[in-house]
Design a protein around this motif. Structure first.
Motif, PDB file in Angstrom:
ATOM      1  N   PRO A   1       0.834  -1.203   0.000  1.00 26.42           N
ATOM      2  CA  PRO A   1       0.000   0.000   0.000  1.00 26.42           C
ATOM      3  C   PRO A   1       0.872   1.258   0.000  1.00 26.42           C
ATOM      4  N   ARG A   2       0.583   2.165  -0.868  1.00 25.49           N
ATOM      5  CA  ARG A   2       1.424   3.348  -1.043  1.00 25.49           C
ATOM      6  C   ARG A   2       1.488   4.195   0.228  1.00 25.49           C
ATOM      7  N   ASP A   3       0.332   4.364   0.882  1.00 21.41           N
ATOM      8  CA  ASP A   3       0.315   5.166   2.108  1.00 21.41           C
ATOM      9  C   ASP A   3       1.134   4.506   3.214  1.00 21.41           C
ATOM     10  N   TRP A   4       1.073   3.172   3.282  1.00 26.68           N
ATOM     11  CA  TRP A   4       1.842   2.473   4.319  1.00 26.68           C
ATOM     12  C   TRP A   4       3.341   2.644   4.077  1.00 26.68           C
ATOM     13  N   VAL A   5       3.764   2.550   2.831  1.00 30.32           N
ATOM     14  CA  VAL A   5       5.185   2.748   2.514  1.00 30.32           C
ATOM     15  C   VAL A   5       5.616   4.167   2.871  1.00 30.32           C
ATOM     16  N   GLY A   6       4.769   5.144   2.574  1.00 33.79           N
ATOM     17  CA  GLY A   6       5.119   6.525   2.883  1.00 33.79           C
ATOM     18  C   GLY A   6       5.216   6.803   4.369  1.00 33.79           C
ATOM     19  N   GLY A   7       4.610   5.954   5.207  1.00 37.05           N
ATOM     20  CA  GLY A   7       4.667   6.152   6.649  1.00 37.05           C
ATOM     21  C   GLY A   7       5.768   5.404   7.355  1.00 37.05           C
ATOM     22  N   LEU A   8       6.670   4.771   6.611  1.00 41.06           N
ATOM     23  CA  LEU A   8       7.772   4.046   7.262  1.00 41.06           C
ATOM     24  C   LEU A   8       8.618   4.997   8.103  1.00 41.06           C
ATOM     25  N   PRO A   9       8.939   4.624   9.341  1.00 40.19           N
ATOM     26  CA  PRO A   9       9.760   5.489  10.192  1.00 40.19           C
ATOM     27  C   PRO A   9      11.169   5.660   9.625  1.00 40.19           C
ATOM     28  N   GLY A  10      11.711   6.860   9.773  1.00 42.74           N
ATOM     29  CA  GLY A  10      13.084   7.115   9.365  1.00 42.74           C
ATOM     30  C   GLY A  10      13.195   7.722   7.978  1.00 42.74           C
ATOM     31  N   GLU A  11      14.432   7.789   7.515  1.00 47.32           N
ATOM     32  CA  GLU A  11      14.737   8.367   6.208  1.00 47.32           C
ATOM     33  C   GLU A  11      15.360   7.292   5.311  1.00 47.32           C
ATOM     34  N   LEU A  12      15.004   7.341   4.037  1.00 45.82           N
ATOM     35  CA  LEU A  12      15.494   6.333   3.100  1.00 45.82           C
ATOM     36  C   LEU A  12      16.991   6.544   2.836  1.00 45.82           C
ATOM     37  N   LEU A  13      17.763   5.529   3.171  1.00 44.10           N
ATOM     38  CA  LEU A  13      19.203   5.563   2.894  1.00 44.10           C
ATOM     39  C   LEU A  13      19.546   4.703   1.686  1.00 44.10           C
ATOM     40  N   VAL A  14      18.902   3.567   1.550  1.00 44.67           N
ATOM     41  CA  VAL A  14      19.172   2.655   0.442  1.00 44.67           C
ATOM     42  C   VAL A  14      17.840   2.184  -0.121  1.00 44.67           C
ATOM     43  N   GLY A  15      17.699   2.272  -1.440  1.00 40.97           N
ATOM     44  CA  GLY A  15      16.541   1.723  -2.134  1.00 40.97           C
ATOM     45  C   GLY A  15      17.010   0.913  -3.322  1.00 40.97           C
ATOM     46  N   ILE A  16      16.659  -0.363  -3.362  1.00 41.43           N
ATOM     47  CA  ILE A  16      17.151  -1.265  -4.409  1.00 41.43           C
ATOM     48  C   ILE A  16      15.982  -2.024  -5.017  1.00 41.43           C
ATOM     49  N   HIS A  17      15.911  -2.007  -6.333  1.00 42.91           N
ATOM     50  CA  HIS A  17      15.039  -2.923  -7.065  1.00 42.91           C
ATOM     51  C   HIS A  17      15.922  -4.033  -7.619  1.00 42.91           C
ATOM     52  N   LEU A  18      15.554  -5.276  -7.351  1.00 39.02           N
ATOM     53  CA  LEU A  18      16.347  -6.432  -7.807  1.00 39.02           C
ATOM     54  C   LEU A  18      15.421  -7.392  -8.542  1.00 39.02           C
ATOM     55  N   ALA A  19      15.963  -7.977  -9.583  1.00 31.09           N
ATOM     56  CA  ALA A  19      15.203  -8.971 -10.347  1.00 31.09           C
ATOM     57  C   ALA A  19      16.067 -10.203 -10.586  1.00 31.09           C
ATOM     58  N   VAL A  20      15.499 -11.363 -10.295  1.00 31.00           N
ATOM     59  CA  VAL A  20      16.150 -12.639 -10.601  1.00 31.00           C
ATOM     60  C   VAL A  20      15.385 -13.264 -11.771  1.00 31.00           C
ATOM     61  N   VAL A  21      16.077 -13.453 -12.882  1.00 32.95           N
ATOM     62  CA  VAL A  21      15.436 -13.999 -14.088  1.00 32.95           C
ATOM     63  C   VAL A  21      16.189 -15.252 -14.514  1.00 32.95           C
ATOM     64  N   GLN A  22      15.536 -16.081 -15.261  1.00 27.25           N
ATOM     65  CA  GLN A  22      16.163 -17.296 -15.761  1.00 27.25           C
ATOM     66  C   GLN A  22      16.847 -17.025 -17.091  1.00 27.25           C
ATOM     67  N   GLY A  23      17.925 -17.725 -17.337  1.00 31.10           N
ATOM     68  CA  GLY A  23      18.644 -17.568 -18.591  1.00 31.10           C
ATOM     69  C   GLY A  23      20.133 -17.696 -18.393  1.00 31.10           C
ATOM     70  N   ASP A  24      20.847 -17.989 -19.458  1.00 30.68           N
ATOM     71  CA  ASP A  24      22.300 -18.072 -19.356  1.00 30.68           C
ATOM     72  C   ASP A  24      22.907 -16.690 -19.587  1.00 30.68           C
ATOM     73  N   ARG A  25      24.188 -16.571 -19.284  1.00 25.98           N
ATOM     74  CA  ARG A  25      24.857 -15.276 -19.347  1.00 25.98           C
ATOM     75  C   ARG A  25      24.905 -14.738 -20.772  1.00 25.98           C
ATOM     76  N   ASP A  26      25.003 -15.621 -21.751  1.00 29.25           N
ATOM     77  CA  ASP A  26      25.131 -15.168 -23.141  1.00 29.25           C
ATOM     78  C   ASP A  26      23.860 -14.513 -23.668  1.00 29.25           C
TER      79      ASP A  26
END
Length: 455
Positions: free
Chosen positions: A138-163
């Protein structure tokens, strides 16, 4: 992503410490008194395990710098989300939590000065960074998190070979070709990141799963996120170091000037003035040490964690790309060394200040001792003069007392002559002069000895 057990790590950890002695005695059958922290410390090594993940999956990490006293506020905020989803709340006093919220899974970990909130969403989407895992909250719940944002990371794990991830595709993901990457987990996956904040306010990490198990994928994701989190928390000390160094230089200059002046101090007043100035410089140094001790110590600890997590990734170089270890060695390590140098300068300055204070205090003490010695010599001279004056007074007293006694003897002799005795007053007085002088002188010396002896 596979579902983990329904009970959270935090719940298990807290519940196990409520009545550990009785339960352990019942299970073992031995009437042994258990230490109240035995179960809690045993479970601590199993706390905060990585999630079991299966590609494709998206994850978002929020590291909120909330201070050391925000744990209760964060638990209350987490309880609101649990009530919204209709799941069990975290245990009272818990410092970590992991639970399933239907379409996503949330993990909360409380650290000393910050907390990490990680949300996981399984399933493949055309662009994982356009529809991140954070969008499930919920957007409002995220906006109410205590403190200040120091690190924000979006990560994705996908299938496939390196090539299958050519440079053009990666450049489109990261917005440029300034990314780094390496084979991780013994070559079973490849990870890429650029350590930059993108237009959405988050950095990006892409992981290609070649042949990882669910546990391996969870560990890789956890380590990659921890590397970025600890890198940022370590760098919190760099602005402090840059602010402190000019103040350290000013104190060093003041100490140098004071040391140069110390050879030309003339009297005790100059020495006391120098000591007062040195005391002020020493107080400023101690204030700097107190202000920076925690931040610099934390930077060293976080840097060690970054290095440890990179080692655990077991990186293998991809030709043409720098590895995480190389990136950190060039970008993070010099910053940490700057903080260590600032801390070393403060410590050295404190030691120099202590030595200078000891030297100056010794000089002042020697000067005071010289003044005290001169005062004692002056008092000794005055005592000698008083002794001579006392001896003179004693001599005059002997003469005066003898004069009056001889006069009394003369009057007594005249009285005896008037009574008809054959006594010559002048002869009697003359004969008694040495006797009276001897008796009076002996009496005065006896009295002086008695007074000198304290009787």
């Amino acid at each position: 992503m596979t579902a983990s057990t329904a009970s959270t790590a935090s719940t298990a950890s807290t519940a196990s410490t409520e009545h550990p002695p009785a339960r352990l005695r019942d299970s073992t059958g031995y009437p042994l008194a258990d230490h109240p922290l035995r179960v809690a410390l045993t479970n601590e090594v199993h706390a905060r395990p990585p999630e079991v993940l299966k590609a494709p999956v998206r994850a978002t990490l929020l590291a909120m710098l909330s201070g050391e006293q925000a744990g209760e506020a964060e638990r209350r905020h987490l309880e609101q989300l649990c009530d919204w989803a209709g799941i069990a709340r975290p245990a009272a006093g818990a410092t970590h939590f992991s639970g399933a919220f239907g379409s996503f899974r949330l993990k909360w970990e409380r650290h000393t000065e910050f907390s990490s909130w990680t949300v996981f969403r399984p399933g493949a989407v055309p662009d994982p960074f356009a529809d991140p895992a954070l969008a499930a909250l919920p957007r409002d719940w995220v906006g109410g998190l205590p403190g200040e944002l120091l690190v924000g990371i979006h990560l994705a794990v996908v299938q496939g070979d390196r090539d299958s991830f050519e440079s053009g595709r990666l450049a489109a993901v990261f917005g440029s070709d300034g990314y780094i990457g390496s084979l991780v987990s013994g070559g079973k996956a490849t990870a890429w990141t650029d350590m930059r904040i993108h237009g959405d306010g988050f950095s990006r990490i892409l992981v290609a799963d070649h042949a990882m198990t669910g546990n391996q994928a969870g560990r890789v994701v956890q380590r990659l996120m921890e590397i970025e989190t600890y890198r940022m928390t370590a760098l919190l000390a760099l602005p402090v170091a840059r602010t402190v160094l000019p103040r350290v230089a000013a104190i060093e200059q003041g100490l140098l000037e004071l040391a140069q002046r110390s050879t030309s101090l003339q009297d005790l007043a100059d020495e006391r003035e120098a000591l007062d100035r040195l005391t002020r410089l020493s107080a400023e140094t101690e204030r700097l040490a107190a202000e920076t001790a925690y931040r610099f110590g934390a930077a060293r600890a976080y840097h060690q964690l970054v290095e440890r997590r990179i080692e655990e990734l077991r990186e293998v170089r991809i030709e043409g790309l720098p590895t995480l270890a190389e990136f950190m060695a060039r970008r993070l390590t010099p910053a940490v060394r700057t903080c260590e140098a600032a801390q070393a300068r403060i410590d050295a300055l404190s030691q120099r200040m202590a030595r200078a204070s000891n030297l100056l205090r010794t000089r002042v003490e020697i000067a005071v001792e010289g003044q005290n010695a001169e005062l004692l010599r002056s008092m000794d001279r005055r005592a000698q003069l008083q002794l001579r004056l006392q001896e003179t007074v004693e001599g005059l007293s002997v003469v005066a007392i003898s004069y009056y006694l001889i006069g009394l003897v003369g009057y007594a002799a005249k009285g005896l002559k008037g009574a008809g005795l054959p006594v010559d007053p002048d002869m009697a007085a003359g004969l008694m002069i040495p006797v009276v002088l001897a008796l009076v002188w002996s009496g005065v010396r006896r009295i002086r000895k008695v007074l000198a002896g304290g009787h």
